[in-house]
Design an enzyme around this catalytic site. Sequence first.
Site, PDB file in Angstrom:
ATOM      1  N   ASP A 170      23.140  -3.424  73.621  1.00  0.00           N
ATOM      2  CA  ASP A 170      21.799  -2.789  72.779  1.00  0.00           C
ATOM      3  C   ASP A 170      21.556  -3.395  71.606  1.00  0.00           C
ATOM      4  O   ASP A 170      20.328  -3.593  71.142  1.00  0.00           O
ATOM      5  CB  ASP A 170      22.237  -1.441  72.782  1.00  0.00           C
ATOM      6  N   HIS A 253      13.496  -3.285  75.774  1.00  0.00           N
ATOM      7  CA  HIS A 253      13.721  -2.122  76.096  1.00  0.00           C
ATOM      8  C   HIS A 253      12.530  -1.682  76.868  1.00  0.00           C
ATOM      9  O   HIS A 253      12.766  -0.773  77.826  1.00  0.00           O
ATOM     10  CB  HIS A 253      13.456  -1.129  74.665  1.00  0.00           C
ATOM     11  N   HIS A 256      14.056  -2.660  80.275  1.00  0.00           N
ATOM     12  CA  HIS A 256      15.214  -1.587  80.727  1.00  0.00           C
ATOM     13  C   HIS A 256      14.593  -0.450  81.273  1.00  0.00           C
ATOM     14  O   HIS A 256      15.095  -0.023  82.180  1.00  0.00           O
ATOM     15  CB  HIS A 256      16.036  -1.159  79.172  1.00  0.00           C
ATOM     16  N   HIS A 270      23.166   1.894  79.651  1.00  0.00           N
ATOM     17  CA  HIS A 270      21.778   1.307  78.749  1.00  0.00           C
ATOM     18  C   HIS A 270      21.709   0.084  78.231  1.00  0.00           C
ATOM     19  O   HIS A 270      21.098  -0.802  78.332  1.00  0.00           O
ATOM     20  CB  HIS A 270      21.398   2.648  77.725  1.00  0.00           C
TER      21      HIS A 270
END
Length: 372
Positions: A170, A253, A256, A270
């Site tokens: 992340d 993101h 993602h 995540h």
Amino acid sequence: MIRSSIFPGRYIQGGGALDVLGDEIKRFGSNALFILTRYAYQNLLEEMKQKVGGKIEAHFEPFGGECSDEEIERITGIAKDKKANVVAGVGGGKAIDTAKITAYNISSPIVIVPTIASTDAPCSANSVIYTEDEEFKRYFMLPKNPDAVIVDTAVIAKAPVRFLISGMGDALATRFEAESCIQKNADNLTGYKGTLTAGRLASLCYEIIVTHGLKAKTSCESDLVSEALEHVVEANTLLSGLGFESVGLAAAHAIHNGLTVNSKTSNFFHGELVAVGTLASLFLTDKPKSLIDEVYGFCLSVGLPVTLGDIGLEKISDSDLMKIAEASCKEGETIYNEPVPITTEKLFDALREADRYGAYLRKNNQTRIDNS
């Protein structure tokens, strides 16, 4: 041009930081609802009761497992029933995000106590809401950041190392998404432009995980609170949060979010999905080969995914991969903060290229970079 940065009210980190829990929460309220993940409920409940005992009234509620509208409604009802005037989220990202929205719903302060360093959720004024089937649903923007974040690195060190590695995945995106937002002159999550300070913090986040990531991983594998672990926990939790929120998000993101539409990715964290998004973004934005090799080398050295197969998508069909690309490129997604033209076809190609390059490097045993 208006620029802004937003920060948590107070950030406390170190081995034994739970010792200040009661005093910190007492600054905000006298009746606290603690929302704990299953791990925290089973392993930290008695210790937390001792830390806050005699200082505040406390209620401890196990988290249901998903930051969904249904779970938020359930927890909010408990908070109202207990007449809580402060909320504490204890655990990982989804429990923390649920706690933040619960505090907003009852107009109370929020204290965050992460038990893992797997995401940058603890410091942010942002929650990610999923469906009960674990598919990304929407972002929830809160009016303020947490009032306090208390990170006990002795607790973090005892958690499975995969969480720390996911947090590095992340954090890995922070530099690249920040650079894209700055180049595009995109808004940050406050709706203004990012500050120079936030941009530098995003770069520092990358420097720390690349320099100390492998050493922090080995420390966590031995349950040791080393300086390297302290540095990486700070990068994963504080610097990544400040960077993404105060500069902005971009392709990693958004990808993602697109990956979550395929149920085969549901067993992955995540940060693991974000890492794959970061690698694809390097090809999407035509980064230099030397930088691409550095990022892949880091991912391989600490054990982050470098192929689609690493996140359950081995031999994914073109039609299913295109669905991921389409979801990543939905109107309003952060991928449009990239300073290059965005199409689903270009993202599809970038995902395939990133996958094949990761497979090539692994086949040729190029798995290390200098982490000295």
